[in-house]
Write a protein that holds these residues in place. Structure first.
Motif, PDB file in Angstrom:
ATOM      1  N   LYS A  95       0.838  -1.199   0.000  1.00  0.00           N
ATOM      2  CA  LYS A  95       0.000   0.000   0.000  1.00  0.00           C
ATOM      3  C   LYS A  95       0.871   1.247   0.000  1.00  0.00           C
ATOM      4  O   LYS A  95       1.986   1.240   0.534  1.00  0.00           O
ATOM      5  CB  LYS A  95      -0.894   0.036   1.247  1.00  0.00           C
ATOM      6  N   ASP A  96       0.311   2.332  -0.569  1.00  0.00           N
ATOM      7  CA  ASP A  96       0.996   3.609  -0.465  1.00  0.00           C
ATOM      8  C   ASP A  96       0.596   4.301   0.841  1.00  0.00           C
ATOM      9  O   ASP A  96      -0.164   3.739   1.644  1.00  0.00           O
ATOM     10  CB  ASP A  96       0.725   4.497  -1.686  1.00  0.00           C
ATOM     11  N   LYS A  97       1.078   5.519   1.051  1.00  0.00           N
ATOM     12  CA  LYS A  97       0.808   6.232   2.308  1.00  0.00           C
ATOM     13  C   LYS A  97      -0.674   6.470   2.545  1.00  0.00           C
ATOM     14  O   LYS A  97      -1.130   6.567   3.684  1.00  0.00           O
ATOM     15  CB  LYS A  97       1.550   7.576   2.315  1.00  0.00           C
ATOM     16  N   LYS A  98      -1.441   6.579   1.464  1.00  0.00           N
ATOM     17  CA  LYS A  98      -2.874   6.853   1.585  1.00  0.00           C
ATOM     18  C   LYS A  98      -3.707   5.578   1.746  1.00  0.00           C
ATOM     19  O   LYS A  98      -4.926   5.638   1.862  1.00  0.00           O
ATOM     20  CB  LYS A  98      -3.345   7.647   0.366  1.00  0.00           C
ATOM     21  N   GLY A  99      -3.031   4.410   1.720  1.00  0.00           N
ATOM     22  CA  GLY A  99      -3.748   3.151   1.892  1.00  0.00           C
ATOM     23  C   GLY A  99      -4.201   2.510   0.599  1.00  0.00           C
ATOM     24  O   GLY A  99      -4.909   1.488   0.615  1.00  0.00           O
ATOM     25  N   LYS A 100      -3.802   3.073  -0.544  1.00  0.00           N
ATOM     26  CA  LYS A 100      -4.171   2.492  -1.843  1.00  0.00           C
ATOM     27  C   LYS A 100      -3.272   1.293  -2.141  1.00  0.00           C
ATOM     28  O   LYS A 100      -2.047   1.356  -1.969  1.00  0.00           O
ATOM     29  CB  LYS A 100      -4.009   3.542  -2.940  1.00  0.00           C
ATOM     30  N   ILE A 101      -3.879   0.172  -2.576  1.00  0.00           N
ATOM     31  CA  ILE A 101      -3.111  -1.036  -2.906  1.00  0.00           C
ATOM     32  C   ILE A 101      -2.363  -0.830  -4.220  1.00  0.00           C
ATOM     33  O   ILE A 101      -2.943  -0.399  -5.227  1.00  0.00           O
ATOM     34  CB  ILE A 101      -4.022  -2.267  -2.970  1.00  0.00           C
ATOM     35  N   LEU A 102      -1.070  -1.137  -4.215  1.00  0.00           N
ATOM     36  CA  LEU A 102      -0.215  -1.005  -5.394  1.00  0.00           C
ATOM     37  C   LEU A 102       0.049  -2.383  -5.997  1.00  0.00           C
ATOM     38  O   LEU A 102       0.272  -3.348  -5.272  1.00  0.00           O
ATOM     39  CB  LEU A 102       1.112  -0.341  -5.014  1.00  0.00           C
TER      40      LEU A 102
END
Length: 458
Positions: free
Chosen positions: A305-312
């Motif tokens: 996840k990125d800092k905003k919680g979005k799955i990469l």
């Protein structure tokens, strides 16, 4: 004759003998679902207690036998355990309290008769490594431990024919998992306090014809420098490393040794919060890159996840590594009230490691999130500096202090001014931003990890 599975010094024990001794111990614990502190030792007496407590209704902390009196007193004040169990020879004192029982070399103290409110699933509490500050305790259930034991046995293919030397500390989740896995399969477990630097360790390895070898990166740095031909490695089924990132060159050398001697090498990844194994890569395996984290343990899932919680998901994306699995802890405990807390993590943890997604869902570990610092508004990964300097010195550790980078090296030979110049050019930061200090020994925690918290105080 019943098979002997536990060996210490000149004595050996079968599973039924271990069970009998563990039953004698639990008969000494009279309170219902008690909270217990026990000091670990690498000997059979501690393991009799461990087997006894893990099978009982007790909830217990495993503490380092080298804990200081002040720290123990502080923990007793915070958690108010019902029993404190201490090796008879240990100098830690329980003032004004006499042990009511001495059994298998341990003194049992009754310190509190009041029931403690506990999470219904809680079984074991282990300290986090405490490399970056005071440790807290990981709350594990019996289910967590049993599931991870089966997961590890599965990918390492541990069976009753295996023979292993257990010399890692047993308050350390890695050392404890070695016991759990091999004991569950009735492998031969030879308990030892010999270091891998000690000739006696290797003599024992040859004598018992050990099939499995476990170590931390520091152990393998030494192993690659000794004459491995004399160890009769044809008996080795696998070697496995865990407890931190291993040097890339060391890893390559060990894979070459594994190839020449036809055994497997496992680069394992884990945290105490996951009981403790999360994933691994192995050699030889064409689908995996031994340098990266490749496979989660059975039933586990890895995602970024990125800092905003979005799955990469895209290759070369960089973010925080998360893990889902039934081996994930209940939560953390820092005081008695925490012991009654219910699970809130849904079996998911943020490992706090920053990774890069590589081909075939491999994960390159870039470093700990807390190892990224800002110096003069420039974001710097201290892991990068450590890895760069390993070309010049074997052991190095970096910390940020007052907007400068303190670099500690364990060597007499290095030219400090030359290293400053090289690292300054590599990082593109003025030489004045670096302080390099020589130490005879870089401080480590009891589980062999570099003690960055202590280095900050230097």
């Amino acid at each position: 004759m019943k098979k002997k599975i536990l060996f210490f010094k000149n004595k050996s024990y079968s599973a039924s003998e271990i069970n009998l001794n563990s039953k004698k111990i639990i008969q000494c614990i009279n309170l219902k679902r008690p909270l217990i502190f026990i000091f670990s030792e690498n000997n059979v007496n501690f393991l009799f207690f461990y087997v006894s407590l893990i099978r009982s209704d007790a909830v217990f902390f495993i503490l380092d036998q080298n804990i200081k009196q002040k720290n123990l007193d502080d923990l007793i004040s915070k958690f108010s355990p019902n029993y404190v169990i201490i090796p008879r020879h240990n100098k830690i004192s329980k003032k004004k309290i006499k042990p009511f029982k001495v059994i298998f070399g341990y003194k049992i103290y009754l310190t509190n008769t009041k029931p403690v409110k506990l999470n219904k699933d809680l079984k074991l509490l282990l300290s986090t490594s405490g490399t970056t500050g005071p440790s807290k305790f990981v709350m594990l259930s019996k289910q967590n431990i049993d599931i991870n034991t089966k997961q590890i046995c599965k990918y390492l293919k541990i069976d009753e024919k295996d023979k292993v030397i257990l010399n890692l500390p047993l308050h350390y989740s890695y050392g404890l998992s070695i016991f759990n896995t091999h004991f569950s399969k009735h492998s031969e477990i030879h308990i030892s306090n010999y270091s891998t630097l000690d000739k006696k360790f290797w003599n024992l390895t040859k004598k018992i014809r050990a099939s499995c070898f476990y170590g931390v990166p520091q152990n393998f740095e030494f192993i690659k420098r000794i004459n491995l031909k004399s160890l009769k490695l044809k008996k080795i089924k696998f070697m496995a490393v865990a407890g931190g990132k291993i040097n890339t060159n060391t890893l390559k050398d060990l894979c070459d040794i594994a190839k020449k001697n036809s055994f497997n090498f496992f680069n394992m990844y884990g945290q105490t919060e996951a009981s403790p194994r999360i994933g691994y890569s192995s050699f030889p395996n064409k689908k995996q890159n031994i340098k990266f984290l490749s496979s989660p343990v059975l039933g586990g899932k890895l995602f970024v996840k990125d800092k905003k919680g979005k799955i990469l998901k895209e290759e070369e994306s960089q973010g925080y590594l998360y893990y889902y699995g039934k081996n994930v802890m209940i939560g953390y405990a820092e005081k008695q009230k925490d012991l009654a807390k219910n699970r809130k993590n849904n079996y998911v943890i943020n490992t706090n490691d920053i990774v890069k997604i590589k081909k075939n869902r491999n994960y390159e570990i870039i470093g700990r999130a807390d190892k990224f610092v800002k110096i003069n508004s420039q974001k710097i990964n201290l892991n990068d500096i450590e890895n760069f300097l390993k070309k010049y010195v074997d052991i190095v550790a970096c910390v940020e202090n007052n907007n400068r980078i303190s670099i500690f090296i364990e060597t007499k030979k290095a030219n400090i001014e030359y290293l400053k110049k090289e690292i300054s050019e590599y990082i593109n930061l003025n030489q004045n931003m670096f302080i390099i200090k020589r130490l005879k020994k870089i401080p480590r925690t009891s589980n062999f990890k570099i003690n960055y918290f202590k280095l900050k105080s230097l």
